[in-house]
Scaffold this motif. Structure first.
Motif, PDB file in Angstrom:
ATOM      1  N   TYR A  29      -2.235  -0.327   0.746  1.00 35.59           N
ATOM      2  CA  TYR A  29      -2.487  -0.787  -0.687  1.00 35.59           C
ATOM      3  C   TYR A  29      -1.705   0.485  -1.021  1.00 35.59           C
ATOM      4  CZ  TYR A  29      -7.527  -1.646   0.370  1.00 35.59           C
ATOM      5  OH  TYR A  29      -7.951  -2.329   0.717  1.00 35.59           O
ATOM      6  N   HIS A  30       0.212   1.006  -0.963  1.00 38.21           N
ATOM      7  CA  HIS A  30       0.770   1.273  -1.564  1.00 38.21           C
ATOM      8  C   HIS A  30      -0.252   2.753  -2.028  1.00 38.21           C
ATOM      9  CE1 HIS A  30       2.181  -3.079  -3.269  1.00 38.21           C
ATOM     10  NE2 HIS A  30       2.427  -2.429  -1.200  1.00 38.21           N
ATOM     11  N   ARG A  31      -0.529   3.290  -1.348  1.00 40.82           N
ATOM     12  CA  ARG A  31      -0.583   4.779  -1.819  1.00 40.82           C
ATOM     13  C   ARG A  31       0.262   5.393  -0.523  1.00 40.82           C
ATOM     14  NH1 ARG A  31      -7.596   5.185  -1.758  1.00 40.82           N
ATOM     15  NH2 ARG A  31      -7.102   7.516  -1.611  1.00 40.82           N
ATOM     16  N   TYR A  32       0.930   5.846  -0.800  1.00 42.27           N
ATOM     17  CA  TYR A  32       2.269   6.170  -0.333  1.00 42.27           C
ATOM     18  C   TYR A  32       2.100   8.108   0.176  1.00 42.27           C
ATOM     19  CZ  TYR A  32       3.931   1.596  -0.526  1.00 42.27           C
ATOM     20  OH  TYR A  32       4.161   0.210  -0.270  1.00 42.27           O
ATOM     21  N   GLY A  33       1.913   8.390  -1.203  1.00 40.07           N
ATOM     22  CA  GLY A  33       1.839   9.944  -0.746  1.00 40.07           C
ATOM     23  C   GLY A  33       0.465  10.278  -0.403  1.00 40.07           C
ATOM     24  N   ASP A  34      -0.161   9.424  -0.259  1.00 46.06           N
ATOM     25  CA  ASP A  34      -2.013   9.830   0.931  1.00 46.06           C
ATOM     26  C   ASP A  34      -1.451   9.375   2.369  1.00 46.06           C
ATOM     27  OD1 ASP A  34      -4.023   8.505  -2.183  1.00 46.06           O
ATOM     28  OD2 ASP A  34      -3.194  10.672  -0.916  1.00 46.06           O
ATOM     29  N   ALA A  35      -0.179   8.280   2.452  1.00 50.92           N
ATOM     30  CA  ALA A  35       0.145   8.150   3.930  1.00 50.92           C
ATOM     31  C   ALA A  35       1.043   9.150   4.059  1.00 50.92           C
ATOM     32  CB  ALA A  35       1.050   6.946   3.852  1.00 50.92           C
ATOM     33  N   ILE A  36       1.813   9.984   3.198  1.00 52.29           N
ATOM     34  CA  ILE A  36       2.602  11.010   3.818  1.00 52.29           C
ATOM     35  C   ILE A  36       2.169  12.387   3.694  1.00 52.29           C
ATOM     36  CG2 ILE A  36       4.501  12.728   2.769  1.00 52.29           C
ATOM     37  CD1 ILE A  36       5.107  10.032   0.501  1.00 52.29           C
ATOM     38  N   ALA A  37       0.631  12.689   3.381  1.00 55.57           N
ATOM     39  CA  ALA A  37       0.239  13.610   3.501  1.00 55.57           C
ATOM     40  C   ALA A  37      -0.812  13.342   5.088  1.00 55.57           C
ATOM     41  CB  ALA A  37      -1.038  13.418   2.342  1.00 55.57           C
ATOM     42  N   VAL A  38      -1.192  12.300   5.045  1.00 57.47           N
ATOM     43  CA  VAL A  38      -1.547  12.094   6.592  1.00 57.47           C
ATOM     44  C   VAL A  38      -0.224  12.168   7.826  1.00 57.47           C
ATOM     45  CG1 VAL A  38      -2.390  10.134   8.204  1.00 57.47           C
ATOM     46  CG2 VAL A  38      -3.560   9.915   5.514  1.00 57.47           C
ATOM     47  N   TYR A  39       0.627  11.549   7.484  1.00 54.73           N
ATOM     48  CA  TYR A  39       1.767  12.544   8.524  1.00 54.73           C
ATOM     49  C   TYR A  39       2.057  13.814   8.713  1.00 54.73           C
ATOM     50  CZ  TYR A  39       2.362   6.977   9.027  1.00 54.73           C
ATOM     51  OH  TYR A  39       2.821   5.544   8.984  1.00 54.73           O
ATOM     52  N   ASP A  40       1.815  14.297   7.373  1.00 59.32           N
ATOM     53  CA  ASP A  40       2.494  15.188   7.222  1.00 59.32           C
ATOM     54  C   ASP A  40       1.721  16.502   8.644  1.00 59.32           C
ATOM     55  OD1 ASP A  40       3.891  15.564   4.569  1.00 59.32           O
ATOM     56  OD2 ASP A  40       5.123  15.418   6.328  1.00 59.32           O
TER      57      ASP A  40
END
Lengths: 292, 268
Positions: free
Chosen positions: A133-144
């Motif tokens: 969904y191109h919500r990359y900021g949220d994806a980064i938060a999950v990876y962090d």
């Protein structure tokens, strides 16, 4: 698809909080305590307290044995049901049915996970769906968050870092992405990592270093083929863009055709805006019809 | 390194011990109740006998949890190529006591999967057969996995008939996607060995889409076999399309080394 019953769809902060596993009930201790109580009751009953007390003790002990069997069976059943749900989510992601996968994850992560392992699996799937969904900021938060759990397994950590680096690139956080890639390079097995090669190619295309992208592609193609399988199409697509940036149209056409031979043009364009720019300018490969 | 024969012997022994133990515990409970009803002064107080049985049951259940955890870790180790570590986990799981027979059967199956990954196909087949020889009620997933691994091992051992019989048992199950993909790869391999080209190209477009979801090597090999079938069945556009794909996914020489007949995809 913007809201679930409890708020924003795939609200990462909420899901990370609500999915934290609860401390497990140490039921073995309670069972042992109950058993001890029944033994004491049995001893008291045999001393003249009566047959009733003894009967209660015996029924209690028999009941405990049965209860333990039922609890174990029930726990196994719940675990199996959750594993089936997890499997269903992974299949939906493989089949690119993103909205259904997202709905299931929103539901599953809205309550405490049964185990930390299950939660990690769900969060990995969540990161993949957020990327879609191109919500990359949220994806980064999950990876962090996942990297903060400090896995011992180096391969898992490498995979998480790759996902994070790719999300940083998509999110145009090029400085952070470059730092993340340098960190990956220092990790074990970096030289043989096809995933790292793909991330580096993408960075080089994004930052206007097409020659570097093409050089990396040539050096690491074997590793990418072995590890990425069909997803090596992404590398071909990005290299087509690199050739295009250099004005090498014949090479760009060949690479673009290779990319679209392995993956649908629409899918490649969705994944990378840089490859979407080539659509219409270069000819895509076509699959034969069913009857040919 | 544990041999297949030793693992199978261990499995038989452990299952017999567990069955005996369960019967003994039930027997203690029944006898304690009967003694209390029938005897005025039983030799052993029934409540004590029940308590002892309860303690033993709780202790053995607790020990069994450790075995369950060990068994759960092996597949990830095998998938990531850490065979030595997987071997150690599986051996420890086989040695660890468990009240749950499925845990023991699963340990033996994981050893079969490890041997398959190591290319020791005869051992993998023997271990899968040992698992499938047991009743697998309530363990449909284990049965499916064992059948798939057995079929794969038998195909590598050139036993097409045996592989066919192993695969037959799968058609009454509903397979999850991962196992459906594995079945497609095995079916394609089997049909190629018996040169059933027309059957291989039925629903070719859909099959090729599914190969894209397979792991790298399996996907490439399956597409190569489908390409060969397309060539043999007179569908040159598909043969050309699949040949080009396969060339992008890997080295033709490696494919030909795996299955010589695939070389015909490049002939002429």
């Amino acid at each position: 698809m913007t809201e679930s019953a409890t708020g924003e769809f795939l609200d990462v902060r909420r899901l990370l909080e609500q999915s934290e596993p609860r401390a497990p009930v140490r039921w073995f201790g309670y069972a042992a305590g109950f058993l001890l109580l029944m033994v004491v009751l049995g001893a008291l009953g045999s001393g003249g307290g009566g047959a009733l007390v003894q009967l209660v003790a015996m029924v209690g002990m028999a009941g405990l044995i049965v209860a333990m069997g039922v609890v174990t069976w029930s726990a196994a059943r719940i675990m199996r049901a959750e594993q089936e749900q997890m499997q269903a989510v992974e299949e939906l992601i493989q089949l690119r049915r993103w909205s259904e996968a997202g709905l299931m994850l929103d539901h599953m992560l809205s309550r405490p996970a049964r185990s930390a392992v299950m939660r990690v699996q769900m969060l990995l799937c969540l990161a993949a769906v957020l990327g879609r969904y191109h919500r990359y900021g949220d994806a980064i938060a999950v990876y962090d968050h996942l990297l903060g759990l400090e896995f011992e397994d180096e391969q898992s950590v490498h995979g998480l870092r790759l996902g994070r680096a790719m999300s940083l690139l998509h999110d145009e956080r090029l400085y952070d992405a470059d730092r993340a890639i340098n960190e990956l390079r220092r990790g074990p097995g970096a030289g043989e990592s096809g995933g790292l090669a793909l991330v580096e190619i993408y960075r080089d295309v994004k930052t206007g270093h097409p020659e570097d992208a093409i050089a990396t592609f040539g050096e690491k193609l074997a590793a990418m083929r072995k590890q990425l399988g069909q997803r090596v199409a992404d590398a071909y697509g990005l290299v087509a863009r690199a050739h295009d940036l250099l004005g090498q149209q014949a090479e760009a056409q060949q690479a673009y055709e290779s990319a679209t031979l392995l993956a649908p043009e629409a899918e490649l364009s969705r994944r990378y805006g840089e490859v979407a720019a080539l659509a219409g300018r270069y000819r895509a490969a076509e699959a034969p019809g069913e009857e040919t | 390194m544990i041999s297949a024969e030793a693992a199978i012997a261990r499995l038989r022994r452990d299952l017999a011990v567990v069955l005996g133990l369960k019967l003994a515990l039930v027997g203690v409970v029944v006898l304690a109740g009967a003694a209390d009803l029938l005897l005025e002064q039983p030799v052993i107080r029934p409540s004590l006998a029940l308590a002892a049985a309860g303690v033993v049951w709780i202790y053995l259940s607790y020990r069994s949890v450790a075995g369950t955890r060990l068994v759960a870790m092996s597949p990830a180790l095998i998938a990531s190529g850490r065979y030595e570590q997987a071997e150690r986990q599986i051996e420890e799981a086989l040695r660890t006591f468990s009240l749950f027979r499925i845990v023991k059967l699963r340990s033996v199956y994981h050893l079969a999967a490890l041997r398959q990954a190591q290319g020791r196909f005869a051992e993998a087949a023997a271990l899968c057969r040992a698992v499938l020889a047991r009743p697998l009620r309530g363990a449909a997933e284990l049965e499916r996995s064992a059948r798939l691994t057995l079929a794969g091992a038998l195909l590598e051992l050139e036993d097409a008939r045996g592989a066919y019989e192993a695969l037959l048992g799968l058609y009454r199950h509903r397979l999850p996607l991962g196992q459906a993909l594995e079945l497609l790869a095995l079916q394609t391999d089997y049909l190629a060995r018996i040169e059933a080209w027309e059957q291989m190209v039925e629903g070719l477009g859909r099959k090729v889409e599914l190969t894209e979801l397979m792991p790298a090597v399996a996907g490439m090999r399956t597409q190569a076999l489908l390409g060969l079938a397309a060539r043999k069945a007179g569908r040159p556009r598909w043969a050309e399309y699949l040949r080009r794909r396969v060339e992008l996914l890997g080295e033709a020489q490696e494919l030909i080394a795996w299955r010589g007949a695939i070389g015909q995809l490049w002939a002429g």
